[in-house]
Design a protein around this motif. Sequence first.
Motif, PDB file in Angstrom:
ATOM      1  N   ARG A 295       9.422 -17.373 -11.473  1.00  0.00           N
ATOM      2  CA  ARG A 295       9.315 -17.545 -10.028  1.00  0.00           C
ATOM      3  C   ARG A 295      10.670 -17.255  -9.383  1.00  0.00           C
ATOM      4  NH1 ARG A 295       8.143 -22.499 -10.162  1.00  0.00           N
ATOM      5  NH2 ARG A 295       5.899 -22.259 -10.432  1.00  0.00           N
ATOM      6  N   THR A 296      10.681 -16.412  -8.362  1.00  0.00           N
ATOM      7  CA  THR A 296      11.922 -15.993  -7.703  1.00  0.00           C
ATOM      8  C   THR A 296      11.808 -16.261  -6.207  1.00  0.00           C
ATOM      9  OG1 THR A 296      12.220 -14.239  -9.365  1.00  0.00           O
ATOM     10  CG2 THR A 296      13.511 -14.067  -7.338  1.00  0.00           C
ATOM     11  N   ALA A 297      12.850 -16.882  -5.649  1.00  0.00           N
ATOM     12  CA  ALA A 297      12.862 -17.216  -4.226  1.00  0.00           C
ATOM     13  C   ALA A 297      13.594 -16.125  -3.454  1.00  0.00           C
ATOM     14  CB  ALA A 297      13.538 -18.561  -4.004  1.00  0.00           C
ATOM     15  N   GLY A 304      12.501 -17.298   6.333  1.00  0.00           N
ATOM     16  CA  GLY A 304      11.804 -18.276   5.501  1.00  0.00           C
ATOM     17  C   GLY A 304      11.800 -17.872   4.044  1.00  0.00           C
ATOM     18  N   ILE A 305      11.341 -18.798   3.180  1.00  0.00           N
ATOM     19  CA  ILE A 305      11.285 -18.553   1.743  1.00  0.00           C
ATOM     20  C   ILE A 305       9.985 -17.843   1.374  1.00  0.00           C
ATOM     21  CG2 ILE A 305      11.126 -19.661  -0.516  1.00  0.00           C
ATOM     22  CD1 ILE A 305      13.869 -19.853   0.437  1.00  0.00           C
ATOM     23  N   VAL A 306      10.106 -16.798   0.559  1.00  0.00           N
ATOM     24  CA  VAL A 306       8.959 -16.090  -0.002  1.00  0.00           C
ATOM     25  C   VAL A 306       9.115 -16.110  -1.523  1.00  0.00           C
ATOM     26  CG1 VAL A 306       7.721 -13.905  -0.153  1.00  0.00           C
ATOM     27  CG2 VAL A 306       8.763 -14.591   2.013  1.00  0.00           C
ATOM     28  N   PHE A 307       8.030 -16.424  -2.222  1.00  0.00           N
ATOM     29  CA  PHE A 307       8.097 -16.487  -3.682  1.00  0.00           C
ATOM     30  C   PHE A 307       7.417 -15.266  -4.294  1.00  0.00           C
ATOM     31  CE2 PHE A 307       8.352 -21.022  -2.543  1.00  0.00           C
ATOM     32  CZ  PHE A 307       9.530 -21.336  -3.198  1.00  0.00           C
ATOM     33  N   ALA A 308       8.003 -14.790  -5.385  1.00  0.00           N
ATOM     34  CA  ALA A 308       7.418 -13.678  -6.132  1.00  0.00           C
ATOM     35  C   ALA A 308       7.702 -13.888  -7.602  1.00  0.00           C
ATOM     36  CB  ALA A 308       8.009 -12.350  -5.663  1.00  0.00           C
ATOM     37  N   ILE A 324      13.271 -21.728 -10.826  1.00  0.00           N
ATOM     38  CA  ILE A 324      13.302 -20.790  -9.708  1.00  0.00           C
ATOM     39  C   ILE A 324      14.609 -20.012  -9.779  1.00  0.00           C
ATOM     40  CG2 ILE A 324      13.190 -20.508  -7.196  1.00  0.00           C
ATOM     41  CD1 ILE A 324      11.980 -23.333  -7.055  1.00  0.00           C
ATOM     42  N   VAL A 325      14.518 -18.704  -9.741  1.00  0.00           N
ATOM     43  CA  VAL A 325      15.715 -17.865  -9.686  1.00  0.00           C
ATOM     44  C   VAL A 325      16.027 -17.562  -8.228  1.00  0.00           C
ATOM     45  CG1 VAL A 325      16.669 -15.594 -10.220  1.00  0.00           C
ATOM     46  CG2 VAL A 325      15.437 -16.867 -11.977  1.00  0.00           C
ATOM     47  N   ILE A 326      17.316 -17.626  -7.862  1.00  0.00           N
ATOM     48  CA  ILE A 326      17.738 -17.394  -6.477  1.00  0.00           C
ATOM     49  C   ILE A 326      18.691 -16.200  -6.450  1.00  0.00           C
ATOM     50  CG2 ILE A 326      18.847 -18.427  -4.462  1.00  0.00           C
ATOM     51  CD1 ILE A 326      18.220 -21.171  -5.836  1.00  0.00           C
ATOM     52  N   PRO A 327      18.218 -15.015  -6.084  1.00  0.00           N
ATOM     53  CA  PRO A 327      19.093 -13.830  -6.077  1.00  0.00           C
ATOM     54  C   PRO A 327      20.167 -13.868  -4.985  1.00  0.00           C
ATOM     55  CG  PRO A 327      16.763 -13.212  -6.152  1.00  0.00           C
ATOM     56  CD  PRO A 327      16.824 -14.652  -5.797  1.00  0.00           C
ATOM     57  N   ASP A 328      19.869 -14.493  -3.842  1.00  0.00           N
ATOM     58  CA  ASP A 328      20.789 -14.468  -2.706  1.00  0.00           C
ATOM     59  C   ASP A 328      21.141 -15.897  -2.289  1.00  0.00           C
ATOM     60  OD1 ASP A 328      22.255 -13.997  -0.461  1.00  0.00           O
ATOM     61  OD2 ASP A 328      20.821 -12.632   0.482  1.00  0.00           O
ATOM     62  N   LEU A 357       3.587 -20.908  -2.517  1.00  0.00           N
ATOM     63  CA  LEU A 357       3.418 -21.133  -3.957  1.00  0.00           C
ATOM     64  C   LEU A 357       1.986 -20.871  -4.406  1.00  0.00           C
ATOM     65  CD1 LEU A 357       5.536 -24.390  -4.459  1.00  0.00           C
ATOM     66  CD2 LEU A 357       6.049 -22.124  -5.389  1.00  0.00           C
ATOM     67  N   SER A 358       1.031 -21.215  -3.556  1.00  0.00           N
ATOM     68  CA  SER A 358      -0.377 -21.047  -3.934  1.00  0.00           C
ATOM     69  C   SER A 358      -0.730 -19.574  -4.142  1.00  0.00           C
ATOM     70  CB  SER A 358      -1.288 -21.665  -2.874  1.00  0.00           C
ATOM     71  OG  SER A 358      -1.203 -20.941  -1.651  1.00  0.00           O
ATOM     72  N   LYS A 359       0.028 -18.675  -3.517  1.00  0.00           N
ATOM     73  CA  LYS A 359      -0.249 -17.243  -3.665  1.00  0.00           C
ATOM     74  C   LYS A 359       0.075 -16.739  -5.068  1.00  0.00           C
ATOM     75  CE  LYS A 359       0.773 -16.365   1.238  1.00  0.00           C
ATOM     76  NZ  LYS A 359       1.703 -15.694   2.181  1.00  0.00           N
ATOM     77  N   LEU A 360       0.871 -17.485  -5.808  1.00  0.00           N
ATOM     78  CA  LEU A 360       1.253 -17.057  -7.159  1.00  0.00           C
ATOM     79  C   LEU A 360       0.231 -17.469  -8.205  1.00  0.00           C
ATOM     80  CD1 LEU A 360       5.082 -17.940  -7.144  1.00  0.00           C
ATOM     81  CD2 LEU A 360       3.964 -15.796  -6.492  1.00  0.00           C
ATOM     82  N   ASN A 361      -0.720 -18.304  -7.810  1.00  0.00           N
ATOM     83  CA  ASN A 361      -1.719 -18.814  -8.748  1.00  0.00           C
ATOM     84  C   ASN A 361      -3.093 -18.263  -8.382  1.00  0.00           C
ATOM     85  OD1 ASN A 361      -3.758 -20.674  -9.901  1.00  0.00           O
ATOM     86  ND2 ASN A 361      -1.978 -21.849 -10.577  1.00  0.00           N
TER      87      ASN A 361
END
Length: 415
Positions: A295-297, A304-308, A324-328, A357-361
Amino acid sequence: TGEQHLFAAGIEDHILNQPISIQTNDPSLDPNIVYKTFGKQLAVQLTDILESNDDLVRIAGRWFPRSLLVDVNIGHLNLAEAVLEVADGGPLSAKAILDQVELPTDVNSKLTEFSFNLALQEDGRFDEVGPAGEVLWFLRRLEPAEVQNPPIYLRYNPVEFDLESIREPLTQLEKQVFDEFSAIDHAGDDIDEISINLIYPHLRVGTLPLSRQISSFFPSAYESPRVQFSFVDGNNGQRFSGWVVRNQKYAYGLRNWFNAQNLIPGSIIKILRSDKPGEVIIKAEKKRPTREWIRTALIGADGGIVFAMLKQQVSTVYDERMAIVIPDGEALDTIWAQTGKARGTLEQTIKNLMTELSKLNPQGHVHAQELYAAVNLVRRCPPGPILSMLIDRPWANFLGDLYFRPTSMLTEDAT
């Protein structure tokens, strides 16, 4: 004075003539049992009595008559400040400082040391940072800023909620995350090691939460709000300074170590009890670096925060629900700096992150532990208020076993 008194004598068979019968095995006569059972209550009552006496003074749990103290003047305290400054702030004992400060030597050395400790305590330049039973001094202006005041990442503005309505699921959740602001007082087990999952605020600042279960691994103090100690890397023996900030319930001093270990939110840290006082052993649960879907933020165009789910190189063992990985990181800091309307309410944060988060499941499910980790990416919040809103609000559907689903997705399924 006209008063009359009556006395009886010569009465052989009287209860006052009989020796008191004492049961030697009576637990109430065992000092250890009495102290264990009533120690805290007796300590509070005794402290109240001692504090009511203006001629008594206290330092690190020890009391002494003020009238018998040795005079310590401002010159002595200025010299003490200089000694500590040369020692990079400390910590130093009163005896170590006294070796370089000229005080009268014709009085008892213990009395001189107590008097000097009290004078340092009453001067705002000095901070007593020793663990219980040991008095150590540090120059306050040289203490880390994060020790003096909690950074924004660790500040929690309490949110009221009905504890009893969520006690059972909250107990389950809090035992998984070890939050220092837990609403339920979980008794700490007598264990020699414990593993915890880092959340972003602690990773960002370089701290560990001092929940009830974790705090027993760290030194404490009778009165001092801050305690200086040493962290020890359990893998290579490296030692570095740490601080217990008792009032705010965190231990500080790990930011460089966290960075060196390449940790992410959700990484698992092991804390081990040390045989040496004033020392805490820590280990990062490491593994061979691999690229994994995690999971990456990401920060969206609207801020806003978007997860992928993206492939990231990870070299640490982690909890899958909290990782959770945070690139920025700089963009995330911008969110923390927001106030008022730009920041939004806690409910808006929970609702928005739950939707993301629900979009990842595929089933649209979100576990409360996942949401707890996600919310703490952007604001400090313990599990209680999060779980309370999930159960109480119409936009979330409780599926049991700490799983939830946005109500909007149920509506979409029905159509």
